[in-house]
Scaffold this active site. Structure first.
Site, PDB file in Angstrom:
ATOM      1  N   MET A  30       0.853  -1.199   0.000  1.00 56.48           N
ATOM      2  CA  MET A  30       0.000   0.000   0.000  1.00 56.48           C
ATOM      3  C   MET A  30       0.888   1.249   0.000  1.00 56.48           C
ATOM      4  O   MET A  30       0.442   2.332   0.396  1.00 56.48           O
ATOM      5  CB  MET A  30      -0.928  -0.010   1.217  1.00 56.48           C
ATOM      6  CG  MET A  30      -1.891  -1.200   1.183  1.00 56.48           C
ATOM      7  SD  MET A  30      -3.407  -0.930   2.096  1.00 56.48           S
ATOM      8  CE  MET A  30      -2.788  -0.689   3.727  1.00 56.48           C
ATOM      9  N   ALA A  32       4.039   3.917   0.892  1.00 59.43           N
ATOM     10  CA  ALA A  32       4.746   4.403   2.086  1.00 59.43           C
ATOM     11  C   ALA A  32       5.837   3.392   2.440  1.00 59.43           C
ATOM     12  O   ALA A  32       5.913   2.888   3.564  1.00 59.43           O
ATOM     13  CB  ALA A  32       3.777   4.622   3.248  1.00 59.43           C
ATOM     14  N   GLY A  36      11.532  -2.739   5.123  1.00 53.74           N
ATOM     15  CA  GLY A  36      10.840  -4.035   5.197  1.00 53.74           C
ATOM     16  C   GLY A  36      10.262  -4.413   3.834  1.00 53.74           C
ATOM     17  O   GLY A  36      10.447  -5.537   3.359  1.00 53.74           O
ATOM     18  N   HIS A  37       9.587  -3.456   3.183  1.00 52.16           N
ATOM     19  CA  HIS A  37       9.043  -3.729   1.846  1.00 52.16           C
ATOM     20  C   HIS A  37      10.171  -4.049   0.861  1.00 52.16           C
ATOM     21  O   HIS A  37      10.057  -4.948   0.033  1.00 52.16           O
ATOM     22  CB  HIS A  37       8.305  -2.492   1.293  1.00 52.16           C
ATOM     23  CG  HIS A  37       7.062  -2.117   2.035  1.00 52.16           C
ATOM     24  ND1 HIS A  37       6.958  -0.977   2.793  1.00 52.16           N
ATOM     25  CD2 HIS A  37       5.864  -2.734   2.118  1.00 52.16           C
ATOM     26  CE1 HIS A  37       5.750  -0.897   3.303  1.00 52.16           C
ATOM     27  NE2 HIS A  37       5.067  -1.949   2.921  1.00 52.16           N
ATOM     28  N   GLY A 149       5.137  -9.959   4.425  1.00 53.86           N
ATOM     29  CA  GLY A 149       5.955  -9.750   5.617  1.00 53.86           C
ATOM     30  C   GLY A 149       5.350 -10.456   6.824  1.00 53.86           C
ATOM     31  O   GLY A 149       4.129 -10.432   7.016  1.00 53.86           O
TER      32      GLY A 149
HETATM   33  O1  PAF Z   1      -0.076  -5.669   3.862  1.00 54.62           O
HETATM   34  C1  PAF Z   1      -0.489  -4.776   3.082  1.00 54.62           C
HETATM   35  O2  PAF Z   1       0.195  -3.770   2.817  1.00 54.62           O
HETATM   36  C2  PAF Z   1      -1.864  -4.923   2.467  1.00 54.62           C
HETATM   37  O3  PAF Z   1      -2.759  -5.506   3.354  1.00 54.62           O
HETATM   38  C3  PAF Z   1      -1.865  -5.646   1.121  1.00 54.62           C
HETATM   39  C4  PAF Z   1      -1.426  -7.106   1.267  1.00 54.62           C
HETATM   40  C5  PAF Z   1      -0.938  -4.931   0.147  1.00 54.62           C
HETATM   41  C6  PAF Z   1      -3.277  -5.634   0.541  1.00 54.62           C
HETATM   42  O4  PAF Z   1      -3.746  -4.329   0.364  1.00 54.62           O
END
Ligand code: PAF
Length: 289
Positions: A30, A32, A36-37, A149
């Site tokens: 989502m 931001a 971690g991402h 994650g």
């Molecule tokens: O973990 C998240 O950021 C959200 O729940 C996801 C998996 C991208 C779904 O919108």
């Protein structure tokens, strides 16, 4: 990095790669973005030919409209970070791409017990929303591997269920939670914390560490109560402190000393709701499978 929208363009691009026999690893987000991402992108790179990431702040998974409005958004910075991390394709869908027929009649997923507890209990409808968006994204991207994650532990189990409900052959890869130096789990929501709150938020990690250190076979009531006291000392307001079977999330009142379990916490620091977890005993926690 290709930045693609609408969904037709993404699909056209992916067909070409599939013809060449390329495997796809998918990192839904989502935005931001934090390290971690980016670590998910790194895992995906190692295990696939192509990495696709998506950024979409999904309205249907927010049970609190204010939380949706206040969710941090940093598109330009996110694009820069993904490009630098070596992501191949960024899918930036519009709401119409994700919900072509609108959001009033979306499918319902049989999540059963999994959505009656913990996040499911405190955020009614949240996991239905997560399944709605991830189902659509998985249909569009059709990856071999889906990267998630461990911080959103319950979400990982819910999405395993989604893939089985929808007959998706994709594998879920759960990657370890990245932490700041003081143990605070990295989260987009941390950006909303004031400096003083940011320091106190480390109480969640302190409580999880306490549970790890004190864990013994037998009844778990006292250890959970003590963990709540730690949270309160740090001015955190807990929604829950629980210990559950790590595979089923059945909440446990005692531990046999053998079973892999997970300690899970959700707590407010001011207006910001934070979650974290720890798989226990710690030597069970070999992840990034
Ligand atoms: O973990 C998240 O950021 C959200 O729940 C996801 C998996 C991208 C779904 O919108």
């Amino acid at each position: 990095m290709f930045i693609l929208r609408p969904s037709e363009l993404l699909q056209k691009h992916l067909v070409k790669l599939r013809v060449q026999g390329k495997t796809i690893g998918f990192v839904p987000t989502m935005g931001a973005l934090h390290p971690g991402h980016l670590s998910l992108v790194e895992y995906a790179q190692k295990q696939n030919d192509i990495v696709v990431a998506s950024i979409f702040v999904n309205p249907t998974q927010f049970n609190d409209l204010n939380d949706f409005k206040l969710y941090p958004r940093s598109a330009e910075q996110d694009i820069y970070l993904l490009e630098k991390a070596g992501c191949d394709i960024l899918f930036l869908p519009s709401t119409k791409d994700i919900y072509p027929a609108g959001t009033s009649q979306l499918p319902h997923y049989e999540l059963d017990y999994l959505e009656t507890i913990l996040e499911g209990k405190y955020r009614p409808g949240h996991f239905q929303g997560v399944c709605q968006v991830v189902h659509r994204l998985m249909t569009l991207v059709a990856p071999e591997n889906l990267y998630l994650g461990q911080k959103d532990y319950q979400q990982c189990l819910v999405l395993k269920r989604l893939l089985s409900l929808t007959g998706s052959p994709a594998q879920i890869k759960i990657c370890p939670t990245l932490r700041e130096n003081d143990g605070l789990a990295m989260s987009s929501r941390n950006m909303r914390l004031m400096p003083e709150e940011r320091n106190l938020a480390t109480g969640i990690y302190k409580a999880l560490t306490f549970i790890n250190e004190q864990l013994q076979p037998g009844t778990l009531a006292a250890i959970k109560e003590d963990a709540v006291r730690i949270l309160c000392k740090y001015h955190l307001k807990p929604d829950y402190v629980e210990i559950a079977d790590a595979d089923t999330l059945q909440l446990l009142s005692s531990w046999d000393g053998c079973k892999k379990i997970v300690a899970v916490i959700a707590a407010f620091m001011g207006q910001v709701r934070l979650i974290d977890n720890m798989i226990l005993p710690l030597n069970f926690a070999s992840y990034a499978n």
